[in-house]
Motif scaffolding. Structure first.
Motif, short mmCIF file in Angstrom:
data_model
loop_
_atom_site.label_atom_id
_atom_site.label_comp_id
_atom_site.label_asym_id
_atom_site.label_seq_id
_atom_site.Cartn_x
_atom_site.Cartn_y
_atom_site.Cartn_z
N GLU A 174 39.12 42.46 38.40
CA GLU A 174 38.32 42.82 39.46
C GLU A 174 37.18 42.87 39.54
O GLU A 174 36.12 42.97 40.22
CB GLU A 174 37.32 44.53 38.07
CG GLU A 174 36.82 43.76 36.49
CD GLU A 174 37.62 43.35 35.73
OE1 GLU A 174 37.20 42.83 34.32
OE2 GLU A 174 38.92 43.22 35.36
N ILE A 175 36.98 41.19 39.49
CA ILE A 175 36.14 40.15 39.88
C ILE A 175 36.27 40.46 40.97
O ILE A 175 37.52 39.99 41.55
CB ILE A 175 35.90 38.72 39.54
CG1 ILE A 175 36.13 39.24 37.44
CG2 ILE A 175 35.50 37.92 39.50
CD1 ILE A 175 36.45 37.97 36.84
N PRO A 216 36.17 42.06 49.79
CA PRO A 216 36.29 41.14 48.21
C PRO A 216 36.69 43.22 46.98
O PRO A 216 35.75 43.96 47.36
CB PRO A 216 35.20 40.61 47.91
CG PRO A 216 34.67 39.97 49.13
CD PRO A 216 34.41 41.13 50.25
N ARG A 239 40.51 57.64 41.97
CA ARG A 239 38.49 57.87 41.88
C ARG A 239 37.72 58.59 42.94
O ARG A 239 37.95 59.04 43.83
CB ARG A 239 38.28 56.01 42.60
CG ARG A 239 38.05 55.64 41.57
CD ARG A 239 37.62 53.95 41.67
NE ARG A 239 37.01 54.03 42.83
CZ ARG A 239 36.08 52.84 43.02
NH1 ARG A 239 36.06 51.37 43.00
NH2 ARG A 239 35.18 52.83 44.15
N THR A 296 38.53 37.10 43.68
CA THR A 296 39.88 36.46 43.13
C THR A 296 40.39 35.79 43.69
O THR A 296 41.16 34.49 43.68
CB THR A 296 40.42 38.15 42.31
OG1 THR A 296 39.14 38.74 40.88
CG2 THR A 296 41.91 37.35 41.60
N GLY A 354 39.00 38.06 50.26
CA GLY A 354 37.64 39.14 50.59
C GLY A 354 37.06 38.50 51.41
O GLY A 354 36.10 37.18 51.23
N ALA A 384 38.98 45.04 47.38
CA ALA A 384 38.94 46.47 47.90
C ALA A 384 40.26 46.57 47.66
O ALA A 384 40.93 47.95 48.01
CB ALA A 384 39.07 46.32 50.03
N GLY A 385 40.87 45.50 47.03
CA GLY A 385 42.26 46.20 47.08
C GLY A 385 44.18 45.92 47.72
O GLY A 385 44.27 46.33 47.36
N THR A 393 47.23 52.36 44.94
CA THR A 393 48.00 51.65 44.32
C THR A 393 48.39 51.91 43.02
O THR A 393 49.47 51.95 42.11
CB THR A 393 47.70 50.27 44.77
OG1 THR A 393 46.47 49.70 43.81
CG2 THR A 393 47.99 49.79 45.83
#
Ligand SMILES: Nc1nc2c(c(=O)[nH]1)N(C=O)[C@@H](CNc1ccc(C(=O)N[C@@H](CCC(=O)O)C(=O)O)cc1)CN2
Ligand SMILES: Nc1nc2c(ncn2[C@@H]2O[C@H](COP(=O)(O)OP(=O)(O)OP(=O)(O)O)[C@@H](O)[C@H]2O)c(=O)[nH]1
Length: 441
Positions: A247-248, A226, A331, A251, A274, A228-229, A347
């Motif tokens: 960001e949850i 979950p 990041r 989703t 996820g 991970a993008g 992304t």
């Protein structure tokens, strides 16, 4: 075959349009032209005509082409009216045609069905035509053109002819076996050719997987833990917001898919829930579906935003290739080593997306140097080819049972090939095949 009724339909696409093409086919075609446009135009010559109602009122002016039988698409008398593509224009003309005795609106695929029944096209060509109209990628277009243009049919007809020839030679040998002037080795060369033929058919069947990828698309599944993008990557590749990104963690619940065209190939990209342990009912169902989708993938993109966690890879069956994708590399709280993943991307900045597309390219079929796409495009074809090949094999293995048994198996093989093109009993298939078409084809 003679049909008594005459059919008509709008054959061009959605209205309004610059020009619309109305097609008429059947014995009352000339009469319909005379009713709407006056004297018959010269055959196969686009002629500007005023199209009128029963009362002589002008409806439109358009180019009218008359194709007398048999030199037409359907093999019947045909007409095309190329008129202004306004809704009211087309409707008024269709209404006028409906008012003529013996004329009725065509059903889906009915023009092509008449072309088939009048011997203008065989079944492989008909199916190819349906594929050509449905083609969305360059490779689908090429494959469909090979089939609709008769290339494939010529191959199957050539094979069927070799089988017939072989049977004829065997018959000759059986009939004249006791006469001296027929060399006993006649069938030796025949069996050599039948062996070659069997190899050719088997090689051809081997191409079916490639045709399936061209027709149905390469199935690429985005999987991973979950958050991970995954949805962000689907959106980035689709270049639009298809999947919800938050960001949850957890989703995405249901499978979301988009169709992409990559280097001329169709690619089906799936975003999945996820993968994690959860008690939440909806999410759990989402994860079950994710596993199911992964199991049917041609390729899995396994995503993670943390090098310590590519652990879900056991969720991917061993025979399915995996590309490990490191995400969110913009990041600075995570650091990656080159060996941690195959592709590194963000992304957010777009970094690495081009690398991923390149990597995907390696999983697309390599058609370099292939000038023709000669391959069976449908399960129906593959089934018949398998039957042909099996009968051929039985024939080759039946030497001990005698030439007549061997010849009979060659006949079975030939019939199987004949069913692909529709030269042999396919009446029960026709409704299925023609129902795939749109109206006007
Ligand atoms: N205006 C128009 N464009 C079209 C079509 C059509 O029906 N009308 N086609 C529809 O799919 C495709 C072309 N296919 C066609 C296939 C055969 C015949 C035809 O008249 N065949 C005759 C004559 C052949 C010849 O002149 O050499 C025949 O087979 O006897 C016409 C179009 C694409 N473009
Ligand atoms: N910094 C950064 N954040 C990203 C990137 N891609 C996605 N995110 C963020 O990560 C969070 C999760 O992204 P999603 O794309 O929804 O992740 P997912 O894997 O689909 O999540 P689930 O549907 O929960 O499985 C969101 O807040 C995104 O904005 C990226 O490249 N860089």
């Amino acid at each position: 075959m003679q049909f008594t009724d005459t059919i008509y339909a709008l054959s061009s696409g959605a209205l309004p349009a610059g020009v619309a093409v109305i097609r008429i086919s059947g014995p009352a075609t000339a009469q319909a032209i005379a009713r709407l446009c006056g004297p018959l135009p010269q055959a196969r010559t686009a002629t500007l005509k005023t199209i009128r109602t029963r009362n002589g009122e002008a409806l439109d002016s358009g180019l009218v082409i008359y194709f007398p039988r048999p030199a037409s698409f359907t093999g019947e008398d045909c007409c095309e009216m190329q008129v202004h593509g306004g809704r009211a224009v087309v409707q008024a003309i269709l209404d006028e045609l409906a008012a003529i005795a013996d004329l009725r609106h065509a059903e889906a695929g009915e023009f092509s069905r008449r072309a088939f029944q009048n011997g203008k096209m065989d079944l492989v060509e008909v199916e190819g035509l349906a594929d050509l109209i449905a083609a969305e990628t360059e490779m689908q277009r090429r494959l469909a053109l090979e089939h609709s243009g008769g290339g494939q049919s010529a191959l199957y007809d050539g094979w069927a002819r070799r089988l017939t020839h072989a049977r004829a030679m065997i018959e000759a040998e059986l009939d004249f076996a006791d006469e001296d002037d027929v060399p006993g080795s006649v069938s030796a060369s025949i069996w050599k050719d039948m062996q070659t033929l069997r190899r050719e058919i088997e090689e051809h069947i081997g191409q079916a997987g490639l045709a399936e990828i061209i027709r149905d698309g390469l199935r690429i599944v985005i999987a991973g833990e979950p958050n991970a993008g995954k949805s962000s990557l689907l959106n980035a590749l689709a270049k639009r917001d298809v999947a919800i990104v938050t960001e949850i963690a957890g989703t995405t619940r249901d499978i979301i898919s988009v169709d992409l065209s990559l280097a001329g190939f169709s690619v089906k990209l799936y975003d999945t829930a996820g993968l994690r342990e959860t008690d939440e009912l909806v999410e759990r169902e989402g994860i079950r579906r994710a596993h199911e989708t992964i199991g049917r993938a041609d390729l899995v993109l396994l995503l993670s935003d943390n090098p310590a966690r590519f652990s879900v890879s056991e969720a991917v069956p061993g025979n399915i290739p995996i590309i490990r994708v490191a995400t969110k590399i913009d990041r600075d709280d995570v650091s990656w080593l080159p060996s941690d993943a195959d592709i590194f991307l963000s992304t957010r900045t777009g970094a690495g997306i081009a690398d991923l597309l390149d990597a995907l390219g390696a999983y697309l079929p390599d058609l370099a140097g292939k000038t023709s796409l000669s391959m069976p495009s449908r399960k129906r074809h593959v089934d018949c080819l398998r039957q042909a090949s099996a009968a051929l094999e039985r024939s080759l293995l039946s030497e001990a049972l005698g030439l007549d048994v061997q010849a009979e198996q060659l006949r079975v093989a030939g019939d199987a090939l004949g069913r692909i093109t529709g030269r042999i009993d396919v009446e029960n298939l026709l409704d299925v095949i023609f129902s795939e078409f749109c109206i006007g084809k």
